[in-house]
Design a protein around this motif. Sequence first.
Motif, PDB file in Angstrom:
ATOM      1  N   GLN A 118      41.597 -39.181   0.399  1.00 33.01           N
ATOM      2  CA  GLN A 118      42.099 -38.323   1.504  1.00 33.01           C
ATOM      3  C   GLN A 118      43.343 -38.388   1.678  1.00 33.01           C
ATOM      4  O   GLN A 118      44.216 -37.123   2.074  1.00 33.01           O
ATOM      5  N   ARG A 119      43.353 -39.371   2.731  1.00 35.71           N
ATOM      6  CA  ARG A 119      44.807 -39.290   3.191  1.00 35.71           C
ATOM      7  C   ARG A 119      46.348 -38.801   2.220  1.00 35.71           C
ATOM      8  O   ARG A 119      46.773 -38.047   2.377  1.00 35.71           O
ATOM      9  N   ARG A 177      46.840 -35.854   1.341  1.00 37.28           N
ATOM     10  CA  ARG A 177      47.807 -34.994   2.273  1.00 37.28           C
ATOM     11  C   ARG A 177      49.079 -34.920   2.017  1.00 37.28           C
ATOM     12  O   ARG A 177      49.914 -35.420   3.512  1.00 37.28           O
ATOM     13  N   GLU A 223      31.571 -38.836   4.160  1.00 36.62           N
ATOM     14  CA  GLU A 223      33.076 -38.506   3.428  1.00 36.62           C
ATOM     15  C   GLU A 223      33.893 -36.822   4.489  1.00 36.62           C
ATOM     16  O   GLU A 223      35.245 -37.362   4.567  1.00 36.62           O
ATOM     17  N   ASP A 224      33.355 -36.510   4.738  1.00 36.49           N
ATOM     18  CA  ASP A 224      33.191 -35.566   5.250  1.00 36.49           C
ATOM     19  C   ASP A 224      33.889 -35.277   7.022  1.00 36.49           C
ATOM     20  O   ASP A 224      35.008 -35.178   7.708  1.00 36.49           O
ATOM     21  N   ARG A 248      37.208 -36.758   6.774  1.00 33.70           N
ATOM     22  CA  ARG A 248      37.638 -35.051   6.705  1.00 33.70           C
ATOM     23  C   ARG A 248      38.477 -35.007   8.500  1.00 33.70           C
ATOM     24  O   ARG A 248      39.004 -33.651   8.397  1.00 33.70           O
ATOM     25  N   ASN A 289      40.398 -36.674  10.278  1.00 32.78           N
ATOM     26  CA  ASN A 289      41.937 -36.601  10.145  1.00 32.78           C
ATOM     27  C   ASN A 289      42.333 -35.596  10.272  1.00 32.78           C
ATOM     28  O   ASN A 289      43.395 -35.488  10.659  1.00 32.78           O
ATOM     29  N   ALA A 290      41.876 -34.547  10.003  1.00 29.39           N
ATOM     30  CA  ALA A 290      42.052 -32.797  10.049  1.00 29.39           C
ATOM     31  C   ALA A 290      42.043 -32.866  12.023  1.00 29.39           C
ATOM     32  O   ALA A 290      43.352 -31.954  12.457  1.00 29.39           O
ATOM     33  N   LEU A 320      38.404 -25.928   9.059  1.00 32.11           N
ATOM     34  CA  LEU A 320      36.685 -27.124   8.218  1.00 32.11           C
ATOM     35  C   LEU A 320      36.036 -26.014   8.801  1.00 32.11           C
ATOM     36  O   LEU A 320      35.420 -25.478   9.173  1.00 32.11           O
TER      37      LEU A 320
END
Length: 350
Positions: A43-44, A47, A117-118, A121, A124-125, A232
């Motif tokens: 994921q990182r 981005r 996992e979300d 996300r 991180n966001a 999101l």
Amino acid sequence: MSARKTALVVAPGRGTYGKGELGSIARIHGTRFAELIASFDAQRRDRGQPTVTELDGADRFSVATHMRGDVAAPLIYSATALDFLSIDRERYDIVAVAGNSMGWYSALALGGAVSVEDGFRISNAMGLNSQAHGPGGQILLQVVDEDWRPVPSLRETLLRLAPAIAARPDHALALSIDLAGMIVFAGNEAGLAALLAEAPPTPGRDPLRLAGHGPFHTPLMVGSSDKAKAELPPALFGAPAIPMVDGRGHIWRRFASDPAAIWDYSFGHQILAPYDFACSVQVAVKEYAPDVVILPGPGDTLGGAIAQSLIGVGWQGIASKADFAARQAVDPVLLAMGRAEQRRIVTGTE
């Protein structure tokens, strides 16, 4: 009758992944959760961000890098989520989850309102989004003495002072986080300067400007809220599998919580209004009467605020720091996974 103990799990927030935690994600979880860590890294990488593995594996801890929101948030979430997954569920029946400030985003995943996992996300966001705010920051002040008893009238004086300062032209100041024995105010530079100049003496430590922190949990964070709601979607959210206690002391219960309402709270009120951490812990222990409170990593610095929250309601007769220490010595009510000996108890690896 079950031999398992019931547990409240409390997710830590910003400032808990420090120099002592560098390398801990790989050291503690790298073998068992390699696939999940790889998914966080992906994921990182997608981005264009340094991965969790790279950040955790750095040669040295850098305040300028590791304390920045877009780095601290994914590191803290990863450590917390992986610790939660390491709890021995044959020993502990998790009856509720809570979190401190940014730890609410971890609590969403621990409670099952979003996937692990979300949850990454989201955290991180929000690490990035937390940097979208007006000028300002946070100041932490202690309001209890060395035995963790409230200093008479100090809290009330500070809570009256903040709105008086905020009423002045070009000043912004408000309660940000209530940590029981400590309270955090947030505002713009004029408001913070006035608070430092006019606050009465506080015990134990001088008022502390929190490095790298914005004016969290105030209307100055409206940019962060807007970015979160745009990026999101509500579709990430479902009903929790474990009750979640938020920063108002509101309980999001199984089978009785609207996922869209959790989304709206998480990216609205949670960002723009005070976070009452003490209330969340106190509501959780009074509602679910856990045998223990489990504090996942990273670190264990939130342990004092949890203990002070318990003292605030006289939980199981604990009325002072001395009472808490005595109880911990014979039958711990707080198990911090950042402490090796307590981690072994929680994970069943004694």
